[in-house]
Design an enzyme around this catalytic site. Sequence first.
Site, PDB file in Angstrom:
ATOM      1  N   ARG A   1      48.355  35.789  33.933  1.00 55.89           N
ATOM      2  CA  ARG A   1      48.041  35.630  32.501  1.00 55.89           C
ATOM      3  C   ARG A   1      49.167  34.944  31.729  1.00 55.89           C
ATOM      4  O   ARG A   1      49.377  35.218  30.547  1.00 55.89           O
ATOM      5  CB  ARG A   1      47.734  36.976  31.844  1.00 55.89           C
ATOM      6  CG  ARG A   1      46.441  37.619  32.279  1.00 55.89           C
ATOM      7  CD  ARG A   1      45.280  37.096  31.452  1.00 55.89           C
ATOM      8  NE  ARG A   1      44.025  37.636  31.938  1.00 55.89           N
ATOM      9  CZ  ARG A   1      43.335  38.593  31.333  1.00 55.89           C
ATOM     10  NH1 ARG A   1      43.770  39.090  30.216  1.00 55.89           N
ATOM     11  NH2 ARG A   1      42.210  39.018  31.830  1.00 55.89           N
TER      12      ARG A   1
ATOM     13  N   ARG B   1      47.970  35.217  24.922  1.00 57.49           N
ATOM     14  CA  ARG B   1      48.235  35.530  23.521  1.00 57.49           C
ATOM     15  C   ARG B   1      49.681  35.873  23.174  1.00 57.49           C
ATOM     16  O   ARG B   1      50.053  35.883  22.006  1.00 57.49           O
ATOM     17  CB  ARG B   1      47.315  36.670  23.070  1.00 57.49           C
ATOM     18  CG  ARG B   1      45.888  36.201  22.872  1.00 57.49           C
ATOM     19  CD  ARG B   1      44.947  37.366  22.862  1.00 57.49           C
ATOM     20  NE  ARG B   1      44.959  38.041  24.163  1.00 57.49           N
ATOM     21  CZ  ARG B   1      44.205  39.089  24.459  1.00 57.49           C
ATOM     22  NH1 ARG B   1      43.411  39.604  23.564  1.00 57.49           N
ATOM     23  NH2 ARG B   1      44.260  39.623  25.663  1.00 57.49           N
TER      24      ARG B   1
ATOM     25  N   ARG C   1      44.249  28.810  19.825  1.00 59.62           N
ATOM     26  CA  ARG C   1      43.134  29.764  19.719  1.00 59.62           C
ATOM     27  C   ARG C   1      42.638  29.960  18.287  1.00 59.62           C
ATOM     28  O   ARG C   1      41.501  30.394  18.073  1.00 59.62           O
ATOM     29  CB  ARG C   1      43.534  31.119  20.313  1.00 59.62           C
ATOM     30  CG  ARG C   1      43.166  31.300  21.747  1.00 59.62           C
ATOM     31  CD  ARG C   1      41.661  31.572  21.932  1.00 59.62           C
ATOM     32  NE  ARG C   1      41.367  33.001  21.834  1.00 59.62           N
ATOM     33  CZ  ARG C   1      40.594  33.533  20.911  1.00 59.62           C
ATOM     34  NH1 ARG C   1      40.051  32.772  19.984  1.00 59.62           N
ATOM     35  NH2 ARG C   1      40.343  34.815  20.902  1.00 59.62           N
TER      36      ARG C   1
ATOM     37  N   ASP D   1      38.447  31.688  33.142  1.00 59.26           N
ATOM     38  CA  ASP D   1      38.227  33.129  33.286  1.00 59.26           C
ATOM     39  C   ASP D   1      37.346  33.395  34.488  1.00 59.26           C
ATOM     40  O   ASP D   1      36.521  32.551  34.854  1.00 59.26           O
ATOM     41  CB  ASP D   1      37.576  33.719  32.027  1.00 59.26           C
ATOM     42  CG  ASP D   1      37.733  35.234  32.018  1.00 59.26           C
ATOM     43  OD1 ASP D   1      38.799  35.712  31.616  1.00 59.26           O
ATOM     44  OD2 ASP D   1      36.793  35.929  32.455  1.00 59.26           O
TER      45      ASP D   1
ATOM     46  N   TYR E   1      31.201  43.705  37.033  1.00 56.96           N
ATOM     47  CA  TYR E   1      30.950  43.212  35.670  1.00 56.96           C
ATOM     48  C   TYR E   1      29.457  42.966  35.461  1.00 56.96           C
ATOM     49  O   TYR E   1      28.894  43.264  34.414  1.00 56.96           O
ATOM     50  CB  TYR E   1      31.719  41.918  35.403  1.00 56.96           C
ATOM     51  CG  TYR E   1      33.121  42.164  34.895  1.00 56.96           C
ATOM     52  CD1 TYR E   1      33.338  42.755  33.649  1.00 56.96           C
ATOM     53  CD2 TYR E   1      34.223  41.828  35.652  1.00 56.96           C
ATOM     54  CE1 TYR E   1      34.613  43.000  33.186  1.00 56.96           C
ATOM     55  CE2 TYR E   1      35.514  42.071  35.201  1.00 56.96           C
ATOM     56  CZ  TYR E   1      35.703  42.655  33.961  1.00 56.96           C
ATOM     57  OH  TYR E   1      36.961  42.908  33.508  1.00 56.96           O
TER      58      TYR E   1
HETATM   59  O1  CP3 Z   1      46.472  33.856  34.266  1.00 53.79           O
HETATM   60  C1  CP3 Z   1      46.270  32.907  33.504  1.00 53.79           C
HETATM   61  O2  CP3 Z   1      47.090  32.531  32.628  1.00 53.79           O
HETATM   62  C2  CP3 Z   1      45.013  32.093  33.692  1.00 53.79           C
HETATM   63  C3  CP3 Z   1      43.887  32.483  32.906  1.00 53.79           C
HETATM   64  C4  CP3 Z   1      43.138  33.768  33.182  1.00 53.79           C
HETATM   65  C5  CP3 Z   1      42.496  34.485  32.155  1.00 53.79           C
HETATM   66  N1  CP3 Z   1      41.765  35.491  32.716  1.00 53.79           N
HETATM   67  C6  CP3 Z   1      42.588  34.151  30.727  1.00 53.79           C
HETATM   68  C7  CP3 Z   1      42.144  35.123  29.716  1.00 53.79           C
HETATM   69  C8  CP3 Z   1      42.839  34.422  34.394  1.00 53.79           C
HETATM   70  C9  CP3 Z   1      43.332  34.124  35.790  1.00 53.79           C
HETATM   71  C10 CP3 Z   1      41.963  35.500  34.073  1.00 53.79           C
HETATM   72  C11 CP3 Z   1      41.379  36.396  35.094  1.00 53.79           C
HETATM   73  C12 CP3 Z   1      40.600  37.573  34.668  1.00 53.79           C
HETATM   74  N2  CP3 Z   1      39.698  37.647  33.650  1.00 53.79           N
HETATM   75  C13 CP3 Z   1      40.604  38.798  35.349  1.00 53.79           C
HETATM   76  C14 CP3 Z   1      41.384  39.110  36.591  1.00 53.79           C
HETATM   77  C15 CP3 Z   1      42.805  39.457  36.295  1.00 53.79           C
HETATM   78  C16 CP3 Z   1      43.018  40.848  35.769  1.00 53.79           C
HETATM   79  O3  CP3 Z   1      43.479  40.923  34.595  1.00 53.79           O
HETATM   80  O4  CP3 Z   1      42.780  41.818  36.474  1.00 53.79           O
HETATM   81  C17 CP3 Z   1      39.725  39.664  34.666  1.00 53.79           C
HETATM   82  C18 CP3 Z   1      39.429  41.099  35.024  1.00 53.79           C
HETATM   83  C19 CP3 Z   1      39.151  38.916  33.598  1.00 53.79           C
HETATM   84  C20 CP3 Z   1      38.124  39.367  32.618  1.00 53.79           C
HETATM   85  C21 CP3 Z   1      38.651  39.337  31.237  1.00 53.79           C
HETATM   86  N3  CP3 Z   1      38.916  38.188  30.507  1.00 53.79           N
HETATM   87  C22 CP3 Z   1      38.948  40.437  30.402  1.00 53.79           C
HETATM   88  C23 CP3 Z   1      38.826  41.899  30.802  1.00 53.79           C
HETATM   89  C24 CP3 Z   1      39.368  39.920  29.170  1.00 53.79           C
HETATM   90  C25 CP3 Z   1      39.647  40.678  27.895  1.00 53.79           C
HETATM   91  C26 CP3 Z   1      40.892  41.443  27.982  1.00 53.79           C
HETATM   92  C27 CP3 Z   1      41.917  40.795  27.119  1.00 53.79           C
HETATM   93  O5  CP3 Z   1      43.059  40.633  27.594  1.00 53.79           O
HETATM   94  O6  CP3 Z   1      41.575  40.483  25.960  1.00 53.79           O
HETATM   95  C28 CP3 Z   1      39.382  38.506  29.271  1.00 53.79           C
HETATM   96  C29 CP3 Z   1      39.812  37.558  28.224  1.00 53.79           C
HETATM   97  C30 CP3 Z   1      40.917  36.610  28.581  1.00 53.79           C
HETATM   98  N4  CP3 Z   1      41.034  35.932  29.753  1.00 53.79           N
HETATM   99  C31 CP3 Z   1      41.997  36.227  27.721  1.00 53.79           C
HETATM  100  C32 CP3 Z   1      42.750  35.291  28.429  1.00 53.79           C
HETATM  101  C33 CP3 Z   1      43.964  34.539  27.940  1.00 53.79           C
HETATM  102  C34 CP3 Z   1      42.195  36.689  26.278  1.00 53.79           C
HETATM  103  C35 CP3 Z   1      41.278  35.886  25.474  1.00 53.79           C
HETATM  104  C36 CP3 Z   1      41.754  35.525  24.091  1.00 53.79           C
HETATM  105  O7  CP3 Z   1      42.506  34.526  23.928  1.00 53.79           O
HETATM  106  O8  CP3 Z   1      41.301  36.179  23.149  1.00 53.79           O
END
Ligand code: CP3
Length: 341
Positions: A23, A27, A36, A72, A147
Amino acid sequence: MNNTFLMACRGEKTDYTPVWIMRQAGRYLPEYRKVRQKVDFLTLCKTPELAAEVTLQPVNILKVDAAILFSDILIPVEAMGMKLEFSESKGPILYNPIRDEASLLMLRGLNPEEDVPFVADAIKLVRQQLDVPLIGFSGAPFTLATYMIEGGGTKNFINSKKMMYQNPALFHKLMDRLTEAVIRYVQAQIDAGVDAIQIFDSWVGSLSPLDFNIYALPYVQKIVAAVKTKLPIIYFAFNSSAMLPLVKQSGADVIGLDWRIEAADAVKALGTGCSIQGNMDPCILFGTRTLIKELVSHVLKSCEGARGHIFNLGHGILPETPVDNAVAMVEAVHELSSKVR
Ligand code: CP3
């Protein structure tokens, strides 16, 4: 290109320990928040110029040794026909969750070139501007299935486990569909130019070792077998340190570790047939620079017996993390590991 990350994946000797952060585009970076402000999260994922821009941000700001494509794990799920929404408070929501044969039949097969062309386009844009390897990724079938069955996040995975225990044939059918989709999705990313693949199995830690063996592992093995001959593959099974010997059977080149296990113990369980990635607690980045450096040193030492080590956090960096502390961690990894090696 600086290949240190890829060399460590393959277990080759490196001058220092490569580091990236799960990640890392997100943010906690003011530069990310600025982008964003203009677009919602899904639009950001689907706009190649913007996805490329935020993919590159952490490489320039933190000086990490690899980039990971900004996207994502639920993007291909949406492309298979499920309505997806990201809610600020509840995280991802998938409408009409898969609970029976009829809803499974509604799913389309994934055709990445047609359904998610923005992924390959973003990869091509990033590749032109990057001098470290680019990691592509996918969710693992089990995590994607949870999911799709739950309709979003969950605490106890009741609907997923109900399907596993009440209608195992249906669960396996869904897993077959997802495995096929993941292989196609990953292949499209390889064709577009990524240098390695990470498979995120965020929720597989909800399973007993017995069930992991039946409901998750065979599908990951299929994906790894399809990819491994082409480029390095990392399997990150969150919360799975109690079943590392099974996780190793995925056949992945690199096994990702969370912070719940001493890395040296993980190396004992995994042996030297794979490299490891991890495993500092993301919350250490709320500590002082001195604490961060101490813990980086501890993790580096704990990983010394591994075939190869890629430094990372044990899960994604948290939005509240001070950027300076993330920079301090990367600097400490580079400085301390150059002395060790
Ligand atoms: O790692 C990186 O920088 C690459 C981008 C990336 C994102 N999500 C961006 C993201 C990657 C590799 C993911 C994978 C992902 N997405 C996983 C597996 C990794 C883990 O955390 O276990 C999972 C379970 C998801 C599903 C997901 N996406 C969730 C549960 C959420 C919401 C939680 C949160 O942090 O808000 C997201 C949203 C998400 N994916 C964000 C980002 C940067 C936040 C979105 C925003 O900008 O509002």
